[in-house]
Design an enzyme around this catalytic site. Structure first.
Site, PDB file in Angstrom:
ATOM      1  N   HIS A 416      -4.163  -2.456   1.434  1.00  0.00           N
ATOM      2  CA  HIS A 416      -3.707  -3.410   2.442  1.00  0.00           C
ATOM      3  C   HIS A 416      -3.944  -3.364   3.767  1.00  0.00           C
ATOM      4  O   HIS A 416      -3.414  -4.589   3.748  1.00  0.00           O
ATOM      5  CB  HIS A 416      -2.696  -1.428   3.009  1.00  0.00           C
ATOM      6  N   GLU A 417      -5.272  -3.127   4.155  1.00  0.00           N
ATOM      7  CA  GLU A 417      -5.883  -3.505   5.134  1.00  0.00           C
ATOM      8  C   GLU A 417      -6.640  -4.637   4.888  1.00  0.00           C
ATOM      9  O   GLU A 417      -6.282  -5.894   5.516  1.00  0.00           O
ATOM     10  CB  GLU A 417      -6.874  -2.573   6.213  1.00  0.00           C
TER      11      GLU A 417
HETATM   12 ZN    ZN Z   1      -1.200  -2.764   8.219  1.00  0.00          ZN
END
Ligand code: ZN
Ligand code: ADP
Ligand code: MG
Length: 598
Positions: A416-417
């Site tokens: 995600h990051e």
């Molecule tokens: Zn995020």
């Protein structure tokens, strides 16, 4: 009160004297004849004493007169043996009535004294209570005399425009005559407007410190009293005191507590705050800045102030104390770093770049935080590492290294990051990625991608806004590519992306279908008072169109982010591996990874 008191002592003395006279007259009216003791003995021997009453030192009785009548007499007892002897030598002797004047006086005086004593004590207490009650109206304004206020303009940094506006006020306060002689007029009221912690209170103190005049400072909430009418009395008293001490400054901090628009209170009608506000308006109209009293106030919510306060002749000059820009933050940091022993590697400019959006109070707190971190490591000086950590702490909440997340979650967070980071790096005009971490911070953020703007921005181009949305959606896009499933981790990203999209459609006229029209509802204009949230000023059909447009923008950007990440899937996988291993990677490391992959 003092005068009246002296009068009463005179009355008391008069009364006592009168009573004594009266007593004297009474005794003389009853006039009992006092005879010598020898006479008494003689009469006794002649059988002329009919009856007597003997008291401790006095004998009273009746004696027979020559004409057969009896008469009252009185004599003072004398020692019997002595009297025998005296008789022998034919000495006329008599007892002396001991002076009872002192005793009489005391017996009269003591009760009076006690009575008046008690009365006086009670009176004093009542007077005290009464005075205390009257004192409630007096304000508690602290008077900062010139030598107490050692704040100078040099202590306030990063708000140069506000300072420049206030220099004139200082000049006026230093030499009011110079301005008034040529008919110059100062603004009566200066309103410092700005976000909390930007240095409004500090600036007001600096004005007083620079001009070396008394500084009456009160917070708006201090005027709002429990008892009806006292707030207004306080305002009156504050102005009376200030006029006596002119030239001086009256500073009302948090003016919004007192100056909220009238008629919007929960109670409605004429509540205490309203009366106090009215009194303030009256006082402001009733004094002339030529007497040398300058009224200053501060607020972070100018939009809720009563419009009457902002009319000409009242707070007609507004000074904006805004969030500092990068240069300003650097200056503020330097001011506060004077007392901190820093290591040579500390780059103040870099810290300023990392702290976009922070105000003076935040920066002060940041330095304190960094100092504490250094102290925890038993260091004598504060290094750059501590500052970076402090920034991270403040921005993203406290690092919680020991918080457990299971490996599956960790993997999702990592992708995600990296989704955010890779989309940001692929698009032009986005803020450079400084570091990516999957160390959970605070409560909400599981991971964190730190993007540091290179400069402060005042305008955003449409393409930049779109790229920002794409970056925000990159996290979710990465999750869906890799895991073919999405998680709850993106809700904050979605909220922010939607906000931007909504503003683009409704406020910035950036949607071709909507045209160059402003659709925001319930807007408030800062200096014209409150416009209550009203119904939308556009049709249902338009509302539908706005929603559709917002959705379309988001969908397009999500598509863009997904496409970018598909192309970069090898890098994404490699970087995720590295991130899971190290938990934190720097922007440069990711850059190198991208370079080596292509
Ligand atoms: Zn995020
Ligand atoms: P405000 O009244 O605007 O809420 P304050 O004036 O009370 O903010 O600021 C709080 C503290 O933050 C100050 O005492 C000062 O130490 C620091 N500070 C805020 N702004 C500045 C600034 N511009 N320059 C230096 N210090 C500042
Ligand atoms: Mg303040």
């Amino acid at each position: 009160m003092e005068k009246h008191h002296k009068f009463s002592i005179g009355y008391i003395l008069l009364a006592v004297w009168g009573v004594l006279i009266l007593q004297n007259m009474l005794t003389s009216a009853l006039s009992i004849q006092t005879i010598p003791y020898s006479e008494f003995i003689r009469l006794l021997k002649q059988n002329k004493i009919t009856e007597i009453a003997i008291s401790a030192n006095q004998i009273q009785g009746k004696k027979l007169m020559d004409d057969g009548k009896t008469e009252l007499f009185r004599t003072v007892r004398v020692d019997p043996d002595l009297s025998n002897m005296l008789e022998q030598y034919h000495v006329t002797f008599k007892g002396e009535v001991e002076s009872t004047l002192l005793r009489d006086l005391l017996s009269w005086f003591m009760p009076i004294l006690i009575f008046f004593g008690i009365w006086y004590v009670i009176f004093r207490k009542m007077q005290g209570a009464q005075a205390g009650f009257m004192m409630l109206g007096k304000n508690k304004a602290k008077i900062y005399m010139e030598n107490e206020l050692d704040v100078r303009f040099d202590d306030v940094a990063g708000v140069d425009e506000a300072k420049a506006e206030l220099v004139e006020i200082v000049e006026f306060l230093k030499q009011p005559e110079r301005y008034t002689r040529i008919g110059g007029k100062m603004p009566k009221g200066i309103l410092l407007v700005g976000p909390p912690g930007s240095g409004k209170t500090l600036l007001a103190k600096a004005v007083a410190g620079e001009s070396k005049v008394p500084f009456f400072s009160m917070s708006g909430s201090e005027f709002v009293e429990m008892f009806v009418g006292l707030g207004a009395a306080r305002v009156r008293d504050l102005f009376v005191q200030a006029k006596e001490k002119a030239p001086c400054i009256i500073f009302i901090d948090e003016l919004d507590a007192l100056g909220k628009a009238r008629g919007f209170g929960a109670m409605g009608g004429h509540d205490e705050r309203e009366q106090t506000l009215n009194q303030l308006l009256v006082e402001m109209d009733g004094f002339d800045s030529r007497v040398g009293v300058i009224l200053m106030a501060a607020t972070n919510r100018p939009e809720i102030l009563d419009p009457a306060l902002l009319r000409p002749g009242r707070f007609d000059r507004q000074v904006l104390v805004d969030r500092p820009d990068k240069k300003g933050r650097e200056d503020i940091l330097r001011v506060h770093l004077k007392k901190t022993p820093v290591e040579p590697d500390v780059d103040v400019e870099k810290i300023a770049a990392m702290t976009s959006g922070m105000v003076g109070a935040d920066l002060e707190n940041l330095i304190n935080e960094a100092t504490l971190l250094a102290a925890r490591k038993d260091k004598e000086t504060v290094g750059m590492a501590e500052f970076t950590e402090a920034v991270e702490r403040i921005i993203a909440g406290l690092e919680k290294k020991n918080r457990l997340i299971n490996p599956d979650e960790k993997k999702i967070v990592a992708y995600h990051e990296l989704g955010h980071a890779l989309v940001a790096m692929a698009l032009p005009g986005t803020d450079p990625v400084q570091k990516i971490t999957i160390i959970p911070r605070g409560i909400a953020a599981l991971g964190y991608t730190m993007q540091v703007p290179t400069e402060d921005r005042f305008l955003m181009r449409q393409s930049e806004l779109l790229n920002k949305i794409a970056t925000l959606l990159g996290g979710r896009a990465a999750e869906s590519i890799i895991f073919e499933e999405i998680s709850t981790g993106a809700h904050n990203d979605l909220a922010r992306a939607t906000d931007i999209a909504r503003s683009m459609v409704r406020e910035y006229g950036m949607s071709p279908k909507m045209g160059q029209v402003y659709f925001a509802k319930g807007q408030r204009s800062p200096f014209l008072g409150v416009a209550p949230e009203g119904p939308n000023e556009y049709s249902e059909a338009t509302a539908q169109l706005i929603d559709d447009e917002i959705r379309a923008i988001i969908a397009a950007q999500y598509e863009k982010a997904t496409e970018l990440l598909r192309q970069r899937k090898p890098v994404l996988d490699k970087a995720a591996q590295l991130l899971l291993e190290k938990e934190t990677i720097e922007g440069e490391e990711l850059e190198a990874l991208i370079q080596s992959a292509s």
